[in-house]
Design a protein around this motif. Structure first.
Motif, PDB file in Angstrom:
ATOM      1  N   ALA A 426      43.444 -36.222  43.664  1.00 35.56           N
ATOM      2  CA  ALA A 426      44.282 -35.483  42.729  1.00 35.56           C
ATOM      3  C   ALA A 426      45.393 -34.792  43.513  1.00 35.56           C
ATOM      4  O   ALA A 426      45.181 -34.307  44.623  1.00 35.56           O
ATOM      5  N   VAL A 427      46.584 -34.793  42.950  1.00 33.28           N
ATOM      6  CA  VAL A 427      47.700 -34.119  43.599  1.00 33.28           C
ATOM      7  C   VAL A 427      47.726 -32.682  43.119  1.00 33.28           C
ATOM      8  O   VAL A 427      47.913 -32.410  41.937  1.00 33.28           O
ATOM      9  N   SER A 428      47.502 -31.737  44.046  1.00 34.64           N
ATOM     10  CA  SER A 428      47.622 -30.341  43.628  1.00 34.64           C
ATOM     11  C   SER A 428      48.683 -29.656  44.473  1.00 34.64           C
ATOM     12  O   SER A 428      48.905 -28.462  44.366  1.00 34.64           O
ATOM     13  N   ASP A 429      49.362 -30.446  45.299  1.00 38.04           N
ATOM     14  CA  ASP A 429      50.433 -29.933  46.137  1.00 38.04           C
ATOM     15  C   ASP A 429      51.520 -29.318  45.253  1.00 38.04           C
ATOM     16  O   ASP A 429      52.124 -29.990  44.423  1.00 38.04           O
ATOM     17  N   ALA A 430      51.727 -28.011  45.433  1.00 40.37           N
ATOM     18  CA  ALA A 430      52.622 -27.273  44.535  1.00 40.37           C
ATOM     19  C   ALA A 430      54.025 -27.869  44.532  1.00 40.37           C
ATOM     20  O   ALA A 430      54.659 -27.979  43.483  1.00 40.37           O
ATOM     21  N   GLY A 431      54.477 -28.296  45.693  1.00 45.37           N
ATOM     22  CA  GLY A 431      55.827 -28.836  45.783  1.00 45.37           C
ATOM     23  C   GLY A 431      55.976 -30.085  44.928  1.00 45.37           C
ATOM     24  O   GLY A 431      56.902 -30.185  44.103  1.00 45.37           O
ATOM     25  N   LEU A 433      54.075 -31.163  42.482  1.00 47.54           N
ATOM     26  CA  LEU A 433      53.862 -30.915  41.052  1.00 47.54           C
ATOM     27  C   LEU A 433      55.045 -30.180  40.432  1.00 47.54           C
ATOM     28  O   LEU A 433      55.482 -30.500  39.325  1.00 47.54           O
ATOM     29  N   SER A 434      55.595 -29.189  41.146  1.00 50.45           N
ATOM     30  CA  SER A 434      56.748 -28.451  40.622  1.00 50.45           C
ATOM     31  C   SER A 434      57.893 -29.395  40.323  1.00 50.45           C
ATOM     32  O   SER A 434      58.523 -29.316  39.271  1.00 50.45           O
ATOM     33  N   ALA A 435      58.129 -30.315  41.256  1.00 50.53           N
ATOM     34  CA  ALA A 435      59.226 -31.250  41.062  1.00 50.53           C
ATOM     35  C   ALA A 435      58.992 -32.076  39.808  1.00 50.53           C
ATOM     36  O   ALA A 435      59.910 -32.253  38.989  1.00 50.53           O
ATOM     37  N   ALA A 436      57.755 -32.548  39.634  1.00 50.35           N
ATOM     38  CA  ALA A 436      57.450 -33.373  38.460  1.00 50.35           C
ATOM     39  C   ALA A 436      57.623 -32.562  37.185  1.00 50.35           C
ATOM     40  O   ALA A 436      58.198 -33.040  36.192  1.00 50.35           O
ATOM     41  N   VAL A 437      57.150 -31.317  37.206  1.00 47.87           N
ATOM     42  CA  VAL A 437      57.257 -30.466  36.018  1.00 47.87           C
ATOM     43  C   VAL A 437      58.722 -30.217  35.674  1.00 47.87           C
ATOM     44  O   VAL A 437      59.146 -30.341  34.519  1.00 47.87           O
ATOM     45  N   ASP A 438      59.507 -29.950  36.672  1.00 45.43           N
ATOM     46  CA  ASP A 438      60.936 -29.687  36.419  1.00 45.43           C
ATOM     47  C   ASP A 438      61.621 -30.909  35.830  1.00 45.43           C
ATOM     48  O   ASP A 438      62.434 -30.804  34.907  1.00 45.43           O
ATOM     49  N   GLU A 439      61.301 -32.063  36.364  1.00 44.78           N
ATOM     50  CA  GLU A 439      61.922 -33.288  35.848  1.00 44.78           C
ATOM     51  C   GLU A 439      61.565 -33.504  34.379  1.00 44.78           C
ATOM     52  O   GLU A 439      62.419 -33.837  33.563  1.00 44.78           O
ATOM     53  N   VAL A 440      60.284 -33.304  34.073  1.00 44.31           N
ATOM     54  CA  VAL A 440      59.838 -33.512  32.697  1.00 44.31           C
ATOM     55  C   VAL A 440      60.532 -32.533  31.759  1.00 44.31           C
ATOM     56  O   VAL A 440      61.009 -32.907  30.677  1.00 44.31           O
ATOM     57  N   LEU A 441      60.644 -31.267  32.164  1.00 41.86           N
ATOM     58  CA  LEU A 441      61.278 -30.272  31.286  1.00 41.86           C
ATOM     59  C   LEU A 441      62.768 -30.571  31.111  1.00 41.86           C
ATOM     60  O   LEU A 441      63.327 -30.385  30.028  1.00 41.86           O
ATOM     61  N   ALA A 442      63.377 -31.087  32.168  1.00 41.99           N
ATOM     62  CA  ALA A 442      64.793 -31.432  32.072  1.00 41.99           C
ATOM     63  C   ALA A 442      65.003 -32.583  31.087  1.00 41.99           C
ATOM     64  O   ALA A 442      65.998 -32.640  30.378  1.00 41.99           O
ATOM     65  N   GLU A 443      64.026 -33.491  31.046  1.00 41.64           N
ATOM     66  CA  GLU A 443      64.142 -34.639  30.146  1.00 41.64           C
ATOM     67  C   GLU A 443      63.868 -34.268  28.692  1.00 41.64           C
ATOM     68  O   GLU A 443      64.292 -34.950  27.776  1.00 41.64           O
ATOM     69  N   HIS A 444      63.068 -33.222  28.491  1.00 44.70           N
ATOM     70  CA  HIS A 444      62.663 -32.876  27.126  1.00 44.70           C
ATOM     71  C   HIS A 444      62.948 -31.413  26.812  1.00 44.70           C
ATOM     72  O   HIS A 444      62.038 -30.650  26.478  1.00 44.70           O
ATOM     73  N   GLU A 475      46.592 -32.812  39.376  1.00 47.21           N
ATOM     74  CA  GLU A 475      45.415 -32.010  39.077  1.00 47.21           C
ATOM     75  C   GLU A 475      45.735 -31.219  37.803  1.00 47.21           C
ATOM     76  O   GLU A 475      46.665 -30.402  37.788  1.00 47.21           O
ATOM     77  N   PRO A 476      45.018 -31.463  36.715  1.00 48.27           N
ATOM     78  CA  PRO A 476      45.420 -30.942  35.408  1.00 48.27           C
ATOM     79  C   PRO A 476      45.563 -29.412  35.358  1.00 48.27           C
ATOM     80  O   PRO A 476      46.513 -28.915  34.772  1.00 48.27           O
ATOM     81  N   ASN A 477      44.637 -28.699  35.999  1.00 44.95           N
ATOM     82  CA  ASN A 477      44.717 -27.237  35.909  1.00 44.95           C
ATOM     83  C   ASN A 477      45.977 -26.707  36.571  1.00 44.95           C
ATOM     84  O   ASN A 477      46.631 -25.796  36.062  1.00 44.95           O
ATOM     85  N   ALA A 478      46.334 -27.310  37.701  1.00 46.99           N
ATOM     86  CA  ALA A 478      47.542 -26.885  38.401  1.00 46.99           C
ATOM     87  C   ALA A 478      48.769 -27.153  37.532  1.00 46.99           C
ATOM     88  O   ALA A 478      49.683 -26.315  37.442  1.00 46.99           O
ATOM     89  N   LEU A 482      51.501 -24.414  36.018  1.00 47.37           N
ATOM     90  CA  LEU A 482      52.939 -24.519  36.300  1.00 47.37           C
ATOM     91  C   LEU A 482      53.745 -24.570  35.003  1.00 47.37           C
ATOM     92  O   LEU A 482      54.768 -23.884  34.862  1.00 47.37           O
ATOM     93  N   LEU A 483      53.271 -25.371  34.048  1.00 47.94           N
ATOM     94  CA  LEU A 483      53.987 -25.496  32.778  1.00 47.94           C
ATOM     95  C   LEU A 483      54.024 -24.162  32.051  1.00 47.94           C
ATOM     96  O   LEU A 483      55.067 -23.724  31.561  1.00 47.94           O
TER      97      LEU A 483
END
Ligand code: ADP
Ligand code: MG
Length: 489
Positions: A426-431, A433-444, A475-478, A482-483
């Motif tokens: 599972a990827v729990s690396d904050a860096g 995951l943050s990047a992925a979260v930001d990309e998703v929010l930018a798209e939606h 990692e879902p909890n992380a 973040l979200l």
């Protein structure tokens, strides 16, 4: 349109089930019992009825028959007698079949069936008249492709294979009840491990006796017997077709003749094979080659003590002991091996509800896809518990773990090793995951507004998007944390 003649009658059904006992050798000879061997390879002089040979009773077959009797609440008799049942058939070299007749091994039992398949539905008790032991006959092959036209071949591999015939009282009233009875009986025989009870392999066969009586009448009508029904679906369809045929005859003022019937699935109709023979036609008498079978009462008690916990008891225990829903408990207790697998996983993992979910969803799905039985699965309970542990501790995600179940079921293996080999940590690396979260929010971006306006369910959608972007490894909890942070006003 006129109503169907059948609606004025009640159907009365009694079933005769032949189940092959799980032994290594035949009932009276050392010839092996196995399925799918070359024709006439599993034969010994006794199966061929060569002169001068004598039958020797198989002890394991007797034990299996006794266990079947005990499991169905029969009285098991310390003394029973093998008789000769005479008839001519090319696949019956002796000219008679050895079968218990006047003195069977067990009588007077019952099984409870679940009505209407509803898990909360009522049960109905169906009486068992008797269980007796007998040997199977051989097999005649009329198939043109194998035998050539107009020829019949005889395969004696089955000749002498041990069977029990389980005869029910005429207590069944609908085709569906007959189906439920057969399924329950099959489950019991498998639980006690005395028969594979597999209809497709011919080691669980059913004849159905059917008669009609005007609704409200006590007295039974004349019955016919449907032979060789070789699937559960056919049993129910054949009974209905035969009941329809009888109703039409009765409605026309005719009489039912006692007969042996065959069912043709293609036309969904039954036809008379032969008018019914009576018991005296078979000239039964005690087989002089075999002394009466005497079983010690103490031995019967030992076998009784060895009976397993049955499906209905197990279902209740799974609910009280593990807090499972009735639905889950029922599914997990239907198959003894599946129930044992579930409990073994719980022993190693602890959270029964989670284990139940994974077994019922992912393991059953994998078994279905691979067309395997749980008994054939290479996945051990220990390995499965380890996989669930990897998910619980956040080392891998549920999604990645689910992706491994089928492979583990088929080939076995070590889940932890597979996770690291395949890079499924599972990827729990904050860096990352943050990047992925930001990309998703930018798209939606519209979802950010929705969330802030109180539509919190968009969180699940956004979670899904992040998961997808990380190929299910985040990692879902992380991610959730973040979200939540980004969506805060
Ligand atoms: P047979 O040797 O003629 O097959 P069995 O005693 O082995 O006789 O089996 C008779 C079966 O027929 C039993 O299952 C019994 O419940 C059933 N049966 C008996 N009478 C009727 C009836 N009138 N209608 C339907 N089934 C019946
Ligand atoms: Mg019979």
């Amino acid at each position: 349109m006129s109503e169907s003649p059948l609606s004025r009658y009640e159907i009365v059904i009694g079933l005769e089930v032949h189940a092959q006992l799980r032994t290594e050798s035949k009932l009276f000879s050392p010839a092996p019992v196995s399925f799918g061997d070359d024709p006439n390879h599993n034969v010994e002089p006794v199966c061929l009825a060569l002169p001068g040979v004598l039958p020797v009773l198989n002890r394991r077959a007797v034990e299996c028959a006794i266990i079947a009797g005990l499991a169905t609440h029969c009285t098991v008799h310390t003394r029973s007698v093998f008789a000769r049942k005479h008839y001519f058939y090319p696949d019956l070299p002796k000219g008679y079949q050895i079968s218990q007749y006047e003195h069977p091994i067990a009588t007077g039992g019952w099984i409870d069936i679940q009505l209407d398949g509803d898990i909360k539905g009522a049960t109905k008790r169906i009486g068992l008249t008797r269980i007796h032991m007998e040997e199977d006959a051989g097999k005649s092959i009329h198939d043109d492709a194998v035998a050539g036209s107009d020829a019949t071949l005889v395969d004696l591999n089955r000749a002498g294979v041990p069977l029990v015939e389980i005869v029910s009282e005429p207590d069944l009233r609908t085709p569906a009840e007959a189906g439920a009875y057969l399924r329950t009986l099959r489950s019991i025989l498998r639980y006690i491990d005395v028969s594979d009870a597999d209809m497709e392999k011919g080691n669980f066969r059913c004849d159905a006796n059917v008669s009609l009586r005007p609704s409200g009448r006590e007295e039974f009508g004349t019955r016919t017997e449907l032979k060789n029904l070789n699937s559960f679906r056919f049993v129910e369809a054949a009974i209905l077709a035969e009941a329809r045929r009888q109703a039409e005859i009765l409605a026309d003022g005719g009489e039912i003749q006692q007969a042996t019937m065959a069912y043709d699935a293609a036309t969904d109709r039954t036809r008379v094979l032969r008018l019914k023979e009576d018991a005296h036609d078979y000239r039964y008498f005690p087989d002089p080659d075999l002394i009466p079978l005497e079983v010690d009462a103490g031995e019967i008690e030992v076998l009784r003590k060895g009976l397993p916990e049955f499906a209905d008891e197990k279902c209740r225990r799974f609910q009280t002991q593990y807090g499972l829903s009735e639905y889950d408990a029922l599914q997990l207790s239907e198959d003894r091996v599946l129930g044992e697998f579930f409990e073994a996983v719980v022993e190693n993992h602890g959270t029964a509800k989670t284990v139940a979910n994974w077994v019922l969803r992912d393991v059953l799905k994998a078994l279905g896809e691979l067309q395997l039985e749980i008994a054939d699965a290479k996945l051990t309970p220990e390995a499965f518990a380890q996989l669930l542990e990897l998910v619980d501790s956040g080392k891998t995600t549920a999604k990645s773990a689910q992706g491994l179940v089928s492979e583990l079921v088929r080939d076995g293996g070590n889940p932890a090793a597979l996770v690291s080999e395949r890079g499924l940590e599972a990827v729990s690396d904050a860096g990352v995951l943050s990047a992925a979260v930001d990309e998703v929010l930018a798209e939606h971006p519209e979802n950010i507004e929705k969330y802030r306006a109180g539509e919190t369910k968009v969180l699940n959608f956004l979670m899904g998007q992040v998961m997808r972007r990380t190929e299910g490894k985040a990692e879902p909890n992380a991610v959730r944390e973040l979200l939540a942070e980004r969506l805060k006003v």
